[in-house]
Design an enzyme around this catalytic site. Sequence first.
Site, mmCIF file in Angstrom:
data_model
loop_
_atom_site.group_PDB
_atom_site.id
_atom_site.type_symbol
_atom_site.label_atom_id
_atom_site.label_comp_id
_atom_site.label_asym_id
_atom_site.label_seq_id
_atom_site.Cartn_x
_atom_site.Cartn_y
_atom_site.Cartn_z
ATOM 1 N N LYS A 41 114.842 142.716 76.836
ATOM 2 C CA LYS A 41 113.425 142.870 77.143
ATOM 3 C C LYS A 41 112.645 141.822 76.366
ATOM 4 O O LYS A 41 112.700 141.770 75.136
ATOM 5 C CB LYS A 41 112.964 144.269 76.751
ATOM 6 C CG LYS A 41 111.489 144.499 77.025
ATOM 7 C CD LYS A 41 111.117 145.945 76.839
ATOM 8 C CE LYS A 41 109.628 146.146 77.038
ATOM 9 N NZ LYS A 41 109.238 147.538 76.795
ATOM 10 N N ARG A 70 99.560 147.400 80.301
ATOM 11 C CA ARG A 70 98.819 147.823 79.102
ATOM 12 C C ARG A 70 97.521 148.507 79.525
ATOM 13 O O ARG A 70 97.072 149.439 78.879
ATOM 14 C CB ARG A 70 98.536 146.615 78.198
ATOM 15 C CG ARG A 70 99.802 145.845 77.808
ATOM 16 C CD ARG A 70 100.304 146.151 76.428
ATOM 17 N NE ARG A 70 101.670 145.641 76.248
ATOM 18 C CZ ARG A 70 102.000 144.528 75.599
ATOM 19 N NH1 ARG A 70 101.056 143.782 75.051
ATOM 20 N NH2 ARG A 70 103.250 144.160 75.482
ATOM 21 N N ARG A 113 104.351 142.096 70.255
ATOM 22 C CA ARG A 113 105.609 142.791 69.946
ATOM 23 C C ARG A 113 106.718 141.791 69.619
ATOM 24 O O ARG A 113 107.891 142.068 69.842
ATOM 25 C CB ARG A 113 106.039 143.621 71.158
ATOM 26 C CG ARG A 113 105.020 144.594 71.674
ATOM 27 C CD ARG A 113 105.694 145.617 72.572
ATOM 28 N NE ARG A 113 104.791 146.355 73.419
ATOM 29 C CZ ARG A 113 103.959 147.310 73.012
ATOM 30 N NH1 ARG A 113 103.878 147.610 71.734
ATOM 31 N NH2 ARG A 113 103.182 147.942 73.879
ATOM 32 N N GLU A 167 122.323 140.981 72.903
ATOM 33 C CA GLU A 167 121.711 142.314 73.034
ATOM 34 C C GLU A 167 122.473 143.158 74.065
ATOM 35 O O GLU A 167 122.681 144.354 73.870
ATOM 36 C CB GLU A 167 120.242 142.195 73.466
ATOM 37 C CG GLU A 167 119.306 141.637 72.395
ATOM 38 C CD GLU A 167 118.900 142.693 71.367
ATOM 39 O OE1 GLU A 167 119.414 143.830 71.423
ATOM 40 O OE2 GLU A 167 118.073 142.376 70.495
ATOM 41 N N LYS A 196 114.291 142.469 81.745
ATOM 42 C CA LYS A 196 112.868 142.678 82.003
ATOM 43 C C LYS A 196 112.045 141.620 81.312
ATOM 44 O O LYS A 196 112.288 141.395 80.120
ATOM 45 C CB LYS A 196 112.515 144.056 81.448
ATOM 46 C CG LYS A 196 111.083 144.459 81.613
ATOM 47 C CD LYS A 196 110.893 145.805 81.004
ATOM 48 C CE LYS A 196 109.413 146.108 80.988
ATOM 49 N NZ LYS A 196 109.111 147.267 80.205
ATOM 50 N N SER A 241 104.610 144.833 85.876
ATOM 51 C CA SER A 241 103.234 144.942 86.363
ATOM 52 C C SER A 241 102.605 143.596 86.707
ATOM 53 O O SER A 241 101.926 143.465 87.731
ATOM 54 C CB SER A 241 102.384 145.681 85.330
ATOM 55 O OG SER A 241 102.431 145.018 84.070
ATOM 56 N N TYR A 286 107.143 148.348 91.514
ATOM 57 C CA TYR A 286 105.977 149.084 92.019
ATOM 58 C C TYR A 286 105.911 148.989 93.543
ATOM 59 O O TYR A 286 105.101 149.669 94.157
ATOM 60 C CB TYR A 286 104.693 148.545 91.364
ATOM 61 C CG TYR A 286 104.744 148.696 89.849
ATOM 62 C CD1 TYR A 286 104.471 149.919 89.250
ATOM 63 C CD2 TYR A 286 105.136 147.631 89.029
ATOM 64 C CE1 TYR A 286 104.564 150.087 87.877
ATOM 65 C CE2 TYR A 286 105.231 147.787 87.649
ATOM 66 C CZ TYR A 286 104.944 149.013 87.081
ATOM 67 O OH TYR A 286 105.054 149.178 85.723
HETATM 68 C C1 PBG Z 1 107.197 149.996 76.709
HETATM 69 C C2 PBG Z 1 107.151 149.442 78.087
HETATM 70 C C3 PBG Z 1 106.325 148.417 78.555
HETATM 71 C C4 PBG Z 1 106.626 148.250 79.908
HETATM 72 C C5 PBG Z 1 107.594 149.174 80.227
HETATM 73 N N1 PBG Z 1 107.923 149.895 79.084
HETATM 74 C C6 PBG Z 1 105.251 147.685 77.889
HETATM 75 C C7 PBG Z 1 105.523 146.779 76.767
HETATM 76 O O1 PBG Z 1 106.675 146.549 76.365
HETATM 77 O O2 PBG Z 1 104.546 146.267 76.258
HETATM 78 C C8 PBG Z 1 105.996 147.243 80.817
HETATM 79 C C9 PBG Z 1 106.196 147.487 82.263
HETATM 80 C C10 PBG Z 1 105.339 146.673 83.160
HETATM 81 O O3 PBG Z 1 104.666 145.719 82.726
HETATM 82 O O4 PBG Z 1 105.321 146.977 84.353
HETATM 83 N N2 PBG Z 1 107.154 151.406 76.714
#
Ligand code: PBG
Length: 321
Positions: A194, A204, A215, A231, A246, A272, A311
């Site tokens: 990720k 967010r 992060r 990982e 991701k 997203s 989505y």
């Molecule tokens: C963390 C999480 C995130 C997303 C899924 N799980 C946000 C992040 O890591 O900041 C993002 C998913 C998306 O953007 O559709 N719980």
Amino acid sequence: MIERPRRLRQSPVIRAMVAETRLHPSQLVLPVFVAEGAHEPRPITSMPGVVQHTLTSIVDQAHRAVEAGLAGIMVFGVPETKDARGSGATEPGGILNVALREVRDKVGDDLLVMADTCLDEFTDHGHCGVLDAQGRVDNDATLAVYAQLAVAQARAGAHVVGPSGMMDGQVGVIRAALDAAGFEEVVVLAYAAKYASAFYGPFREAVQSSLRGDRRTYQQDPANIREALREIDLDVAQGADLVMVKPAMSYLDVVAAAAERTTVPVAAYQVSGEYAMIEAAAAQGWIDRERAARESLLSIRRAGAQVILTYYALDAAEWLG
Ligand code: PBG
């Protein structure tokens, strides 16, 4: 003599026959948001067509997912109150656990009920873990909370837990906690690779994140692929049933490398921002929404992903109808 690859493209029938990759609803998972205290579904501005659900409307959405033949839904909770430890995530009465229970009750085993196993929606600082005295994310203290979180989600009825916090050792700790609590059958979908990505922007908004800063001390650097393989190896060794990459579209090389390297199924999350880009351009009339979305999903499959979180899952099921 001219070599003529076009011969195999001359009609829809022949193109379908030689198509190397197909999309099917059974490989798609729909991410959904549920908001505590919501009486009406609330639109998310940066994700047209996506809403924060109420406890009633999320069940309706789960039924739609069953009818569409989707693999599952990945549920994210939006709590009314947050604290430093993210207590709302582990409490049985927390919105995510309540929603998981409600959905599982209604859909049984017709749909995989998946839970985001992370604290960021529930912490007042917005980080995916708990903080130490210096305000840094405390890896091992977070693992202890993740163990409780995964068990709470399993107890609420999740078939699948999705640790997404990128803490070292999280998969092993979660697997052990689930097994110790008698949840050997609960599946771990590890967000193995990720990345710290700008493409999470609309998410967010969707979860009303409190995060300031970023992060980058736990999510991966977009510059790296070897690190992703490391990982993935670690997560598989710790018992991950599936590994996920991701975001998807900017990381198709990572998806391909993951599929090459492991024997567990590989998932990819079309996040997203990927959705929002297609929606925004389509709203302007600059691209064809359906064609662009289908092409993006097909590309993720072609790269080697068996499962896609998107989505577009319900739309795709309709298009493929
Ligand atoms: C963390 C999480 C995130 C997303 C899924 N799980 C946000 C992040 O890591 O900041 C993002 C998913 C998306 O953007 O559709 N719980």
